[in-house]
Design a protein around this motif. Sequence first.
Motif, short mmCIF file in Angstrom:
data_model
loop_
_atom_site.label_atom_id
_atom_site.label_comp_id
_atom_site.label_asym_id
_atom_site.label_seq_id
_atom_site.Cartn_x
_atom_site.Cartn_y
_atom_site.Cartn_z
N LYS A 195 0.87 -1.17 0.00
CA LYS A 195 0.00 0.00 0.00
C LYS A 195 0.90 1.21 0.00
CE LYS A 195 -3.72 2.52 0.87
NZ LYS A 195 -4.59 2.94 -0.18
N THR A 196 0.59 2.15 -0.88
CA THR A 196 1.40 3.36 -1.01
C THR A 196 0.62 4.55 -0.47
OG1 THR A 196 2.41 2.45 -3.00
CG2 THR A 196 2.66 4.80 -2.65
N PHE A 197 1.31 5.39 0.28
CA PHE A 197 0.74 6.62 0.82
C PHE A 197 1.62 7.76 0.35
CE2 PHE A 197 -0.03 3.12 3.67
CZ PHE A 197 -1.37 3.25 4.01
N THR A 198 1.03 8.90 0.11
CA THR A 198 1.82 10.06 -0.32
C THR A 198 1.46 11.27 0.52
OG1 THR A 198 0.19 10.68 -2.01
CG2 THR A 198 2.01 9.26 -2.71
N ALA A 199 2.43 12.18 0.65
CA ALA A 199 2.20 13.44 1.36
C ALA A 199 3.01 14.52 0.67
CB ALA A 199 2.60 13.32 2.82
N GLN A 200 2.36 15.64 0.45
CA GLN A 200 3.06 16.80 -0.08
C GLN A 200 3.66 17.53 1.11
OE1 GLN A 200 0.56 19.46 -2.26
NE2 GLN A 200 2.23 20.84 -2.76
N LEU A 201 4.90 17.89 1.02
CA LEU A 201 5.57 18.59 2.12
C LEU A 201 5.72 20.06 1.77
CD1 LEU A 201 8.37 16.00 2.99
CD2 LEU A 201 6.13 16.27 4.05
N LYS A 202 5.24 20.91 2.65
CA LYS A 202 5.35 22.36 2.46
C LYS A 202 6.31 22.91 3.52
CE LYS A 202 0.61 22.51 0.98
NZ LYS A 202 -0.71 22.61 1.53
N ILE A 203 7.04 23.89 3.15
CA ILE A 203 8.00 24.50 4.06
C ILE A 203 7.28 24.95 5.33
CG2 ILE A 203 7.87 26.82 3.08
CD1 ILE A 203 10.96 26.87 3.46
N PHE A 204 7.87 24.71 6.45
CA PHE A 204 7.38 25.05 7.79
C PHE A 204 6.18 24.21 8.25
CE2 PHE A 204 9.10 29.17 6.16
CZ PHE A 204 10.27 29.15 6.89
N HIS A 205 5.74 23.26 7.43
CA HIS A 205 4.60 22.41 7.81
C HIS A 205 4.96 20.92 7.78
CE1 HIS A 205 1.74 25.73 7.67
NE2 HIS A 205 2.35 26.13 6.56
#
Length: 164
Positions: free
Chosen positions: A5-15
């Motif tokens: 199972k694959t999960f993804t997350a977008q990473l934003k600066i300071f978050h």
Amino acid sequence: MIKLKTFTAQLKIFHARQELDELDKEVSDFIASKGIRKVISLSDASTTGDSGETIGLIRVLTYEEPVAGSKEHYQEKIESTLNEWSEEIEKIRKKADQMGADARDKYRDQIEDLRARQEIARKRLDDLKRTGGEAWEDLRHGAEAALDELKKGVEGAVAKLKKE
């Protein structure tokens, strides 16, 4: 069966910390909702933007798919199936009793065979209840085979009764 199972997350600066916590929660919720008991591996890979900065995370979960939920749930399912087939055998016996002597004799042997198959399946279930670990998997296959044999026998007897 082994699954991914694959999960993804977008990473934003300071978050990033908050986003990683949310990703952890999503994976944990998935594991809990599927009743997964054995995680084989969990790995992360980052995705980068044009400048080489990390902009996302891909998390891959490798796990062993639960047999049918928990061991107890699976055993209850087998017990329920055995009870259903027991009721079917009793229906066959009652119909055979209403027939003539020749038909009754013919079905008596078949009913005895079905009851013997049922007893084998019950013994396999009892063995299954007493074991755990890898032995449980082996016995589970034996219990399923015994149930299949019982099912075939009952279905065959029902089909013959319908013809007469």
